[in-house]
Structure formats: structure tokens, C-alpha cells
Design an enzyme around this catalytic site. Structure first.
Site, PDB file in Angstrom:
ATOM      1  CG  HIS A 308       3.433   2.979  -5.180  1.00  0.00           C
ATOM      2  ND1 HIS A 308       2.162   2.468  -5.223  1.00  0.00           N
ATOM      3  CD2 HIS A 308       3.364   4.077  -4.403  1.00  0.00           C
ATOM      4  CE1 HIS A 308       1.354   3.245  -4.507  1.00  0.00           C
ATOM      5  NE2 HIS A 308       2.057   4.225  -4.001  1.00  0.00           N
ATOM      6  CG  ASP A 366       7.171   9.406   0.033  1.00  0.00           C
ATOM      7  OD1 ASP A 366       6.580   8.313  -0.047  1.00  0.00           O
ATOM      8  OD2 ASP A 366       6.714  10.392   0.626  1.00  0.00           O
TER       9      ASP A 366
END
Ligand code: SDX
Length: 431
Positions: A308, A366
Site C-alpha cells: 500500500h 482488497d
């Protein structure tokens, strides 16, 4: 609030200037470089905007080191436990939690905006049988500016409010219509006696031929997933909405731009890519081979659902979703989900690998969400559409904040030019 300043001095020492520092409520301060080019004749350089603040915002705060995510100051963990998606939508749009009357009025307004103009429904007849649902979503959301002319005036507060309620309410209806098109079933109209997530399940899975019983566990799981996906400060798709809206484009076109940006596998398209990756890995015996591929600089393969830009620790949303996975899979009767077992095993192997440890690569939002969508009977091609349903409220809140910011101006970055120096045209006979 201007507090101190950095002094910037040119390499030859001939010029220097003060760059004011501004502190926010919490989190890193910013150094204001607005006058840099005018006074020093140079630009800053930050591809991908890794260390660049694009605006002031009061909506969402993320601390990537501590794994903190707050909507209007409320920790996402508390909202996940106590709130509902509709209440979180109100919070993100209006800045405070609603009282009962405000919430009831807001929920009723959203319910009353769920139907589509019948002309929009006919678009779905024109798409190819195998059109990707995200392609249909971005097309139909963009077409809303061809229908709802009463909410195109971005300077009219009432019009902005009706736009917000309208697009929040219609996104699930458009999403469900795209799903029905992809499975060749008739479109199911929304029902005003159902809540937000229940209505979506009805539009996705009901058929005219028989009654459809809504599973409350499925509805709760969807509501929680939408809360966790609702906003995430200046992520790629939200920045796209702000960028598109900064030109004065109508709000439906700005949101359609956000839908398109979300589709990329490096962003919202990752949830679909995670499931395809898990299916490609197949079983725990292949995990090591795919971890090696993810580490190989010459191999474009990345471990989807890991890493991320901001979180260099656990994504708090991934932690909540992983815990929810167990509960939802059990309650939906998928106790031994091979995909979920494989995901847990992959996570354990990756988190022990020095490459992932050194680069602070943890599971993100996700990584697990697709496993729940799959357990709810939602096909992989619809996963990013589900992400868009949750994120639309964040896009709208940021668009409204940008439009009402007195300091807002059109977004227009500069560049470092590395192309050819000036040269003269060469007639084709001499090339
Ligand atoms: C979302 O911004 C948001 O807030 C997004 C989001 C939201 O709510 O809006 O949180 C939603 O988009 C989550 C992210 C979903 N994407 C994925 O899961 C795709 C896989 N992840 C990567 O593509 C990547 O981690 C990103 C795009 C998420 C972040 O990329 P960055 O911050 O630009 O980091 P990077 O690409 O510069 O990677 C740093 C290093 C690189 O190695 P080096 O060049 O330093 O040697 O880490 C490596 C990368 O190669 N790396 C990975 C990896 N992610 C980063 N290596 C293997 N597998 C990965 N998943």
C-alpha cells in the site's frame, strides 16, 4: 495555521526563500511551495505524489505507520462495530453523525432516488453479452449527465445535495443492472421497503419467477464492506474525481472519471486480481513459487492484495475483513473455503518472507474482500463494482469539499521536460 518555515537556498547560494510550514489537526505538517516557481524559477518533482499534499481536507485521516483510519475523526473500527453504511454516508457528506430524524430523512431520500430513468436501462441492451461490469458502470454513470440536467449547476448548493443523494442511490441499481446483463437475467427494480444493502441483494439475486429471501448475514456483511470502502483520503480514484471536478466539469462526469481510475489492478481492480491470483496459485504447494515471482524484478507479477502507498503496517480494513471472513463463511455454510484457507496460508508465508518484511508489504483492503463477495455469490468480475458502490460516497464528499473550497483552482501539475531541444522542420525529401 502557519507556524514555522524552511529556508531554501539555491545551490550557488545566490537566492533563498522561506517556505512556510502548516500544521494540520493531526499527522505530518506540510511545507507550502506555492511561491517556489515564482521566486526561485524551479518546480518540485514527485512522480506519483508520494510526498505531496494536494489539498486541505477534513474528511478522512490515515496514519500508515500506526494503521489508523478515521472518517471525520471517528475510528473505522468503531464505525464498523456500531454504525451502518447509510449513517456513514451521512457522516462523510455532512461532517457529523446524524440524529434519528436526520438519519431517517436521509435514508428516505436515498431510497426514493434508487430508480433509474427508463432510457438508461436501455443502454444495457446495447452492451455486448460479455461486457465487463466496470465498463458498463463507467459508461452508464457518465451518461447520468445526459439525463439529470437539474443537478449540473456546481455552484447551486441544493443541486449539489440532490446530486449526492441521487448518485449514492443509483450506483447500486446501475451495478445490479450490469450484473443482470452479464448473467442474461431480467433487471430487478429496487424496492422502497428495503434498506440499502438488502435492496442491492434483491436487485442482484431476485428473479421474477419466484420470491427471494434476503439473508441478513449477507446484508450485514455487505453493509460492513461498504463502510470499510467508503473513503480513503487522496487515493488514486478520489484524486481523479477532484482533478476532473476542478475544471468545473459536471459532477456525474467527475464521478465517472473516478470509476475508471478505480478499475486499475493497482487500485480497486486488485480485489478481482486477488481472486484470479488465488485461483492461479491453486494450492498451498505453489505458494513459494508465486512468492518468488513476486520478488523477481524481471517478473511483472506482484502479490495482488499486498502492499500500500500509505499503510506500512497492517491495513486496518484488512484486519476487520479477515475477522469477518471467518464469521460470514461459517454463517453462510462455507466452513472449509479452500480459497480462504489458501489466502490465510499465503498471508502467513508472505509475512515471514524478508522481502515483504523489508518493504513493509502487508495485506490491504482488497486481499480478503473478494473471498466474502465470492461467498455471497457475487462473481469476480463484479468485485470492483462492489468497491465502487462503497467508495462513491467518498468521491462525492471530496468533490463537494473541493467545489466549496474558496482556495480551489484547476489542478494543473508541471513537469521536468527531458525531450529534444528546439530543432527545425526537415522536409520529407531530406529525411
Ligand atoms: C487500493 O491509495 C489508496 O488508499 C488505495 C486504497 C483505497 O482504499 O483507495 O487503499 C485501495 O488500491 C489498495 C491497493 C490495491 N493494490 C494491490 O493490492 C496491487 C498490489 N500492490 C502493488 O501494486 C503496490 O503495493 C501498490 C500499488 C498498492 C502501492 O505501490 P507503491 O506505493 O507505489 O509502492 P511501489 O510500487 O513503489 O513498491 C515499493 C516496493 C517496490 O519494490 P522496489 O522497487 O522498492 O524494489 O515494493 C514492491 C515494489 O516492487 N512491491 C511489491 C508489491 N507491492 C509493492 N512487490 C510484490 N508484490 C506487491 N504487491
Amino acid at each position: 495555521m502557519t507556524k514555522e518555515a524552511y529556508t531554501l537556498t539555491s545551490p550557488d547560494g545566490s537566492k533563498s526563500m522561506e517556505l512556510p510550514v502548516r500544521e494540520g489537526t493531526v499527522g505530518p505538517a506540510v511545507v507550502d511551495i506555492a511561491k517556489l516557481y515564482k521566486e526561485q524559477g524551479i518546480f518540485t518533482y514527485d512522480p506519483g505524489f508520494v510526498a505531496t499534499g494536494s489539498c486541505d481536507s477534513k474528511i478522512t485521516y490515515i496514519d500508515g505507520e500506526q494503521g489508523i483510519l478515521m472518517y471525520r475523526g471517528y475510528p473505522v473500527e468503531q464505525l464498523a462495530e456500531h454504525s451502518s453504511f447509510i449513517e456513514v454516508c451521512y457522516l462523510l457528506l455532512y461532517g457529523d453523525l446524524p440524529n434519528k430524524q436526520q438519519l431517517d430523512r436521509f435514508a428516505t431520500s436515498i431510497t426514493r432516488h434508487t430508480m433509474l430513468n427508463e432510457g438508461m436501462l436501455r443502454f444495457f441492451n446495447g452492451f455486448r453479452y460479455d461486457a465487463h461490469p466496470m465498463a458498463m458502470l463507467s459508461a452508464v454513470v457518465g451518461s447520468m449527465s445526459a439525463y439529470y440536467h437539474d443537478t449540473m449547476d456546481i455552484n447551486n448548493p441544493e443541486a449539489r445535495d440532490v446530486f449526492a443523494h441521487r448518485i449514492l442511490a443509483k450506483l447500486p441499481t446501475i451495478a445490479a443492472a450490469a450484473f443482470k446483463k452479464s448473467v442474461g437475467q431480467p433487471f430487478m427494480y429496487p424496492r422502497n421497503d428495503l434498506g440499502f444493502s438488502e435492496n442491492l441483494l434483491h436487485m442482484l439475486f431476485a428473479v421474477p419467477a419466484e420470491p427471494y429471501e434476503i439473508d441478513s448475514v449477507a446484508a450485514q456483511a455487505l453493509d460492513l464492506l461498504f463502510i470499510l470502502h467508503a473513503d480513503h483520503e487522496q487515493n488514486c480514484s478520489t484524486s481523479t474525481v477532484r482533478m476532473a471536478g476542478s475544471s468545473g466539469a459536471n459532477p456525474y462526469s467527475a464521478i465517472a472519471a473516478g470509476v475508471s481510475a478505480l478499475w486499475g489492478p493497482a487500485h480497486g481492480g486488485a480485489n478481482e486480481a486477488v481472486l484470479r491470483m488465488l485461483e492461479q496459485i491453486g494450492n498451498a504447494g505453489n505458494i513459494k513459487k508465486f512468492i518468488a515471482k513476486a520478488k523477481d524484478k524481471d517478473d511483472p507479477f506482484r502479490l495482488m492484495g499486498f502492499g500500500h502507498r500509505v499503510y506500512k503496517n497492517f491495513d486496518p480494513r484488512a484486519t476487520i475483513i479477515r475477522e469477518m471472513c471467518h464469521k460470514v463463511l461459517k454463517q453462510l455454510g462455507h466452513t472449509n473455503s479452500p480459497l480462504f484457507e489458501l489466502a490465510l496460508e499465503l498471508e502467513q508465508v508472505a509475512l515471514k518472507d524478508p522481502y515483504f518484511i523489508d518493504k513493509n508489504l502487508y495485506p490491504n483492503v482488497d486481499f480478503y474482500s473478494g473471498i466474502i463477495y465470492r461467498a455471497l455469490g457475487i462473481p469476480t468480475s463484479m468485485f470492483t463494482v462492489m468497491f465502487a458502490i462503497g467508495r462513491t460516497v467518498g468521491w462525492v464528499a471530496h468533490w463537494q469539499e473541493m467545489i466549496t473550497d474558496p482556495n480551489a483552482k484547476i489542478s494543473r501539475p508541471r513537469q521536468l521536460y527531458t525531450g529534444p531541444a528546439q530543432r527545425d522542420y526537415v522536409p520529407i525529401a531530406k529525411r
